[in-house]
Design a protein around this motif. Structure first.
Motif, PDB file in Angstrom:
ATOM      1  N   GLU A 347       1.042  -1.214   0.027  1.00 29.17           N
ATOM      2  CA  GLU A 347       0.035   0.052   0.114  1.00 29.17           C
ATOM      3  C   GLU A 347       0.880   1.223  -0.042  1.00 29.17           C
ATOM      4  O   GLU A 347       0.672   1.976   0.904  1.00 29.17           O
ATOM      5  CB  GLU A 347      -0.986  -0.021   1.396  1.00 29.17           C
ATOM      6  CG  GLU A 347      -0.118  -0.306   2.477  1.00 29.17           C
ATOM      7  CD  GLU A 347      -1.183  -0.135   3.746  1.00 29.17           C
ATOM      8  OE1 GLU A 347      -2.256   0.527   3.573  1.00 29.17           O
ATOM      9  OE2 GLU A 347      -0.824  -0.677   4.683  1.00 29.17           O
ATOM     10  N   PRO A 348       1.548   1.552  -1.012  1.00 26.24           N
ATOM     11  CA  PRO A 348       2.521   2.924  -0.898  1.00 26.24           C
ATOM     12  C   PRO A 348       1.567   3.975  -1.133  1.00 26.24           C
ATOM     13  O   PRO A 348       0.563   3.894  -1.933  1.00 26.24           O
ATOM     14  CB  PRO A 348       3.510   2.423  -2.051  1.00 26.24           C
ATOM     15  CG  PRO A 348       2.697   1.610  -3.163  1.00 26.24           C
ATOM     16  CD  PRO A 348       2.134   0.510  -2.215  1.00 26.24           C
ATOM     17  N   LYS A 349       2.075   4.958  -0.671  1.00 22.94           N
ATOM     18  CA  LYS A 349       0.987   6.331  -0.792  1.00 22.94           C
ATOM     19  C   LYS A 349       1.953   7.313  -1.514  1.00 22.94           C
ATOM     20  O   LYS A 349       3.199   7.390  -0.979  1.00 22.94           O
ATOM     21  CB  LYS A 349       0.583   6.660   0.557  1.00 22.94           C
ATOM     22  CG  LYS A 349      -0.438   7.837   0.737  1.00 22.94           C
ATOM     23  CD  LYS A 349      -0.751   8.213   1.868  1.00 22.94           C
ATOM     24  CE  LYS A 349      -1.745   7.265   2.873  1.00 22.94           C
ATOM     25  NZ  LYS A 349      -1.055   6.371   3.708  1.00 22.94           N
ATOM     26  N   ILE A 350       1.434   8.093  -2.238  1.00 25.42           N
ATOM     27  CA  ILE A 350       2.202   9.028  -3.090  1.00 25.42           C
ATOM     28  C   ILE A 350       1.090  10.426  -2.734  1.00 25.42           C
ATOM     29  O   ILE A 350       0.054  10.311  -3.223  1.00 25.42           O
ATOM     30  CB  ILE A 350       2.129   8.910  -4.463  1.00 25.42           C
ATOM     31  CG1 ILE A 350       2.839   7.484  -4.681  1.00 25.42           C
ATOM     32  CG2 ILE A 350       3.062   9.828  -5.344  1.00 25.42           C
ATOM     33  CD1 ILE A 350       4.455   7.309  -4.328  1.00 25.42           C
ATOM     34  N   GLU A 351       1.835  11.434  -2.323  1.00 29.18           N
ATOM     35  CA  GLU A 351       0.996  12.859  -1.988  1.00 29.18           C
ATOM     36  C   GLU A 351       1.481  13.867  -2.910  1.00 29.18           C
ATOM     37  O   GLU A 351       3.013  13.897  -3.056  1.00 29.18           O
ATOM     38  CB  GLU A 351       1.166  13.057  -0.533  1.00 29.18           C
ATOM     39  CG  GLU A 351       0.220  12.463   0.186  1.00 29.18           C
ATOM     40  CD  GLU A 351       0.093  13.398   1.566  1.00 29.18           C
ATOM     41  OE1 GLU A 351       0.881  14.158   1.788  1.00 29.18           O
ATOM     42  OE2 GLU A 351      -0.647  12.854   2.533  1.00 29.18           O
ATOM     43  N   VAL A 352       0.729  14.308  -3.641  1.00 26.97           N
ATOM     44  CA  VAL A 352       1.413  15.524  -4.538  1.00 26.97           C
ATOM     45  C   VAL A 352       0.488  16.605  -4.393  1.00 26.97           C
ATOM     46  O   VAL A 352      -0.561  16.549  -3.510  1.00 26.97           O
ATOM     47  CB  VAL A 352       1.401  15.142  -6.090  1.00 26.97           C
ATOM     48  CG1 VAL A 352       2.456  14.256  -6.354  1.00 26.97           C
ATOM     49  CG2 VAL A 352       0.286  14.607  -6.465  1.00 26.97           C
ATOM     50  N   ASP A 353       0.559  17.844  -4.876  1.00 24.88           N
ATOM     51  CA  ASP A 353      -0.084  19.152  -4.703  1.00 24.88           C
ATOM     52  C   ASP A 353      -1.425  19.003  -5.261  1.00 24.88           C
ATOM     53  O   ASP A 353      -2.375  19.686  -4.533  1.00 24.88           O
ATOM     54  CB  ASP A 353       0.698  20.110  -5.219  1.00 24.88           C
ATOM     55  CG  ASP A 353       1.893  20.622  -4.639  1.00 24.88           C
ATOM     56  OD1 ASP A 353       2.040  20.533  -3.483  1.00 24.88           O
ATOM     57  OD2 ASP A 353       2.547  21.479  -5.383  1.00 24.88           O
TER      58      ASP A 353
END
Length: 387
Positions: A347-353
């Motif tokens: 469950e990798p999580k990627i946060e961007v603007d």
């Protein structure tokens, strides 16, 4: 009406006794609900009360599990069918003090003084013991008490066919419920309202409990473990959920996302990248490798894609079964070896603007390949019509 005890309880106990003998342990006291139910097969709702403790005492020399419960549980115990011959029941009258005295009596009858005794504390395991319990396990018996997490997890991490089937069912209930609930979601609804809709869908599909259900609306900087709030869904928000529903004793733990409104090309591209990254990482899992190997492959892919990995969780995956999260951890420093029959969540999580991107997939370790237990996330990021 009766409760059928799992046919695998006997083999679980045989595995536990074997590992206790290897570790030169004479007795192991189980106080945690999941451990108690996993090794005894006994189910009751009275865990909601802390006034009458439950204990299970595994004695390796006798090859017996002594199940110690309040006398008010006698009828519930008699309603069960299929307890294996390794299990003996004992009943106490009273509350916490009487339970500790009864436990001392069981130990005195099953193991010698100065025997090596363990309790279900340690890694990912806290137990529910009381102070009096520690007194009789320690100074009063002249023995040193050790934690038993490693021994217990050695048995529990490898799932039997019943556990695998129940996990698959729980995951289906969770994912089907999420996409059904999305059809009722509208702009202006609150996180609490959507959580209530989702709970209703989960219960209708067979969930007996929903201990873990964070719901988040927004773009980024989300407090992922916070309970649902009165925040209202706005245009261009992301809908992030993590669903832990219990079906037949197994908990789902699966994350899914959607978008309120139109998905842009940029958003669809990032969604596709994260989906591909998650599926490739999960699909590459095989028995015999270290969890750190999986993490290392993942980081190499992230670096090639040059995307900002959300690292606060310190891992990209974990095991699970009757607990929401269980060992092993898919982390950089993890030396745990994957074995056939383990269930692993990636469950990798990627946060961007412009959004948060996460898709949790669940696999069963099977030799040189991984079998997906979860229904794979949609190829396209789901859109919620603006209304």
């Amino acid at each position: 009406m009766t409760i059928q005890v799992s046919k695998f309880v006997g083999s679980r106990l045989d595995d536990l006794f074997a590992r206790m003998r290897e570790a030169s342990l004479d007795a192991l006291v189980l106080t945690d609900r999941e451990n108690f139910e996993y090794f005894s097969g006994f189910r009751t709702l009275f865990w909601a009360s802390k006034s009458r403790p439950f204990y299970a005492i595994a004695c390796s020399r006798e090859r017996l599990l002594h199940v110690l419960v309040s006398a008010v549980e006698r009828r519930t115990a008699e309603a069960h069918q299929g307890f294996p011959q390794q299990i003996q029941f004992h009943y106490y009258d009273g509350l916490v003090p009487e339970s500790v005295s009864a436990l001392s009596k069981v130990l005195n009858g099953g193991v010698n003084r100065n025997a090596a005794i363990a309790i279900d504390y340690g890694m990912d395991m806290f137990g529910r013991g009381v102070h009096g319990l520690h007194k009789i396990l320690g100074s009063e018996r002249g023995s040193a008490t050790v934690d038993a997490a490693d021994i217990i997890w050695d048995v529990r991490m490898v799932k039997d066919e019943e556990e695998i089937a129940h996990k698959r069912q729980a995951l289906k209930v969770a994912t089907d419920s999420f996409f059904a609930a999305l059809r009722h979601l509208r702009i202006g609804d609150t996180e609490e309202q959507f959580a209530a809709i989702l709970r209703s869908e989960l219960i209708q599909r067979g969930a007996s409990a929903i201990p873990w259900l964070p719901v988040r609306f927004g773009l980024k900087d989300m407090a992922y473990s916070m309970p649902p709030t009165q925040r209202r869904l706005e245009h261009d928000d992301y809908i992030w959920v993590d669903i832990g529903c219990v079906v037949n004793g197994s908990i789902s733990d699966i994350n899914r996302i959607a978008k309120a409104g139109h998905v842009s090309d940029r958003e669809q591209s990032m969604y596709g990248t994260v989906r591909k990254l998650t599926l490739e990482t999960a699909g590459s899992i095989k028995a015999g490798e270290q969890c750190s190997d999986i993490y290392r492959r993942f980081r190499q892919q992230v670096d090639r894609e040059n995307i900002p990995f959300y690292s606060a969780a310190s891992r990209i995956g974990h095991g699970s079964g009757v607990d929401l999260t269980e060992p092993p951890s898919v982390a950089e420093a993890s030396s745990e070896i994957l074995r056939d029959g383990m269930i692993i969540h990636i469950e990798p999580k990627i946060e961007v603007d412009y959004g948060v991107f996460q898709l949790e997939e669940v696999v069963l370790v099977k030799g040189s390949e991984a079998e997906f237990l979860s229904e794979i996330a949609p190829e396209k990021l789901p859109e919620i019509p603006l209304a």
